[in-house]
Design an enzyme around this catalytic site. Sequence first.
Site, PDB file in Angstrom:
ATOM      1  N   GLY A   1       2.421  -2.515   8.913  1.00 22.34           N
ATOM      2  CA  GLY A   1       2.175  -1.236   9.575  1.00 22.34           C
ATOM      3  C   GLY A   1       3.426  -0.594  10.154  1.00 22.34           C
TER       4      GLY A   1
ATOM      5  CG  ASN B   1      -6.918  -5.740   6.384  1.00 19.39           C
ATOM      6  OD1 ASN B   1      -8.021  -5.462   6.857  1.00 19.39           O
ATOM      7  ND2 ASN B   1      -5.966  -6.347   7.083  1.00 19.39           N
ATOM      8  CD1 TRP B   2     -10.127  -0.675   3.263  1.00 13.92           C
ATOM      9  CD2 TRP B   2     -12.155   0.070   3.872  1.00 13.92           C
ATOM     10  NE1 TRP B   2     -10.736  -0.155   2.146  1.00 13.92           N
ATOM     11  CE2 TRP B   2     -11.987   0.305   2.487  1.00 13.92           C
ATOM     12  CE3 TRP B   2     -13.350   0.452   4.466  1.00 13.92           C
ATOM     13  CZ2 TRP B   2     -12.972   0.907   1.706  1.00 13.92           C
ATOM     14  CZ3 TRP B   2     -14.339   1.046   3.677  1.00 13.92           C
ATOM     15  CH2 TRP B   2     -14.151   1.279   2.318  1.00 13.92           C
ATOM     16  CE  LYS B   3      -3.964  -3.569   8.942  1.00 16.32           C
ATOM     17  NZ  LYS B   3      -2.704  -3.784   9.600  1.00 16.32           N
TER      18      LYS B   3
ATOM     19  N   GLY C   1      -2.641  -2.655   3.782  1.00 13.44           N
ATOM     20  CA  GLY C   1      -3.360  -2.177   4.957  1.00 13.44           C
ATOM     21  C   GLY C   1      -3.499  -0.664   4.904  1.00 13.44           C
ATOM     22  N   GLY C   2      -2.597   0.027   5.594  1.00 10.01           N
ATOM     23  CA  GLY C   2      -2.677   1.487   5.738  1.00 10.01           C
ATOM     24  C   GLY C   2      -2.959   2.249   4.439  1.00 10.01           C
TER      25      GLY C   2
ATOM     26  CB  SER D   1       5.239  -1.306   4.888  1.00  5.76           C
ATOM     27  OG  SER D   1       5.040  -1.341   6.297  1.00  5.76           O
TER      28      SER D   1
ATOM     29  CD  GLU E   1      -3.340  -6.043  12.311  1.00 12.95           C
ATOM     30  OE1 GLU E   1      -4.538  -5.940  11.978  1.00 12.95           O
ATOM     31  OE2 GLU E   1      -2.435  -5.334  11.811  1.00 12.95           O
TER      32      GLU E   1
ATOM     33  CG  HIS F   1      -4.249  -9.710   9.289  1.00 12.48           C
ATOM     34  ND1 HIS F   1      -3.575  -9.090  10.315  1.00 12.48           N
ATOM     35  CD2 HIS F   1      -3.981  -8.991   8.170  1.00 12.48           C
ATOM     36  CE1 HIS F   1      -2.929  -8.033   9.833  1.00 12.48           C
ATOM     37  NE2 HIS F   1      -3.161  -7.948   8.530  1.00 12.48           N
TER      38      HIS F   1
ATOM     39  CD  GLU G   1      -0.650  -9.269   5.189  1.00  7.63           C
ATOM     40  OE1 GLU G   1      -0.808  -8.283   4.465  1.00  7.63           O
ATOM     41  OE2 GLU G   1      -1.257  -9.438   6.242  1.00  7.63           O
TER      42      GLU G   1
HETATM   43  C1  PEP Z   1      -2.050  -5.686   6.532  1.00  6.96           C
HETATM   44  O1  PEP Z   1      -2.505  -5.398   7.616  1.00  6.96           O
HETATM   45  O2  PEP Z   1      -2.499  -6.685   5.931  1.00  6.96           O
HETATM   46  C2  PEP Z   1      -0.973  -4.863   6.001  1.00  6.96           C
HETATM   47  C3  PEP Z   1      -0.246  -5.342   5.037  1.00  6.96           C
HETATM   48  O3  PEP Z   1      -0.811  -3.621   6.564  1.00  6.96           O
HETATM   49  P1  PEP Z   1       0.173  -2.436   6.050  1.00  6.96           P
HETATM   50  O4  PEP Z   1       0.029  -2.345   4.560  1.00  6.96           O
HETATM   51  O5  PEP Z   1      -0.336  -1.216   6.751  1.00  6.96           O
HETATM   52  O6  PEP Z   1       1.544  -2.821   6.453  1.00  6.96           O
END
Ligand code: PEP
Length: 251
Positions: free
Chosen positions: A177, A12-14, A235-236, A214, A103, A101, A171
Amino acid sequence: MSFTNKKIIAGNWKMNGLKNEAWQLTNDLLSKFESPDQKLQFEMIICPPATLLSEVVSMVDGSPIKVGAQNCSDKLNGAYTGEISPTMIKDIGAQFVILGHSERRSYYGETNEIVSQKAFSALSQGLTPIICIGETLEQKENGSALAVIEDQFTNSIPEGASIENIIIAYEPVWAIGTGKVATLQDIIDIHTKIREVSEKKLGSRNISILYGGSVKPSNAKDIFSLQDVDGVLVGGASLNADDFWNIAMES
Ligand code: PEP
């Protein structure tokens, strides 16, 4: 059978990436594959921002990488300024869409009902929704995590959903994050709960469940060692081709 019997590595590049960066990241990832028909133990999905979807779909054409969007409208077309419909996402060749998600739930007020309507529309267009559920830190600390998960699953899954046409991403909000990863026991407990609720609602425990929060190359091996984990939503670390690839290599 669940969505796939391979591990799913979804990125997920967001809201990250301009054209040049997307080109670089996608090319760096493509260069890791030996050949288009290479036998892989995983399915790789990347979810760039909407502005880059078309470009990335063209770039990965003929490769093992598949593409998803990060959100869609619950409507298929019409006077909904600024929205992007599942029909449009399908039309440009993406196959997946992340929905619900945390967010979007917390910053844009998406309720389970909205997520379910979006997922219904996505399914109607042949997209595979990756439906995210997860408890907040407060809910974890007050002991309501399992009840929250049951409620989110039960009410975010639309009519017409089955274990073959949707993917669930667990999640924990407090792990996204933050660098904090759920313990392996947390993941086992919640994935077990999701399978129980899936049996009640969809008639089978064999739904594909991704863990997200994470995930990095350094913790991916432990996470993949859990039998109940069918993949990861990253994500990141999905913004770095080496890290994303190294996570996939642990699957
Ligand atoms: C996400 O936003 O779906 C996520 C899991 O982010 P991160 O890996 O950065 O925690």
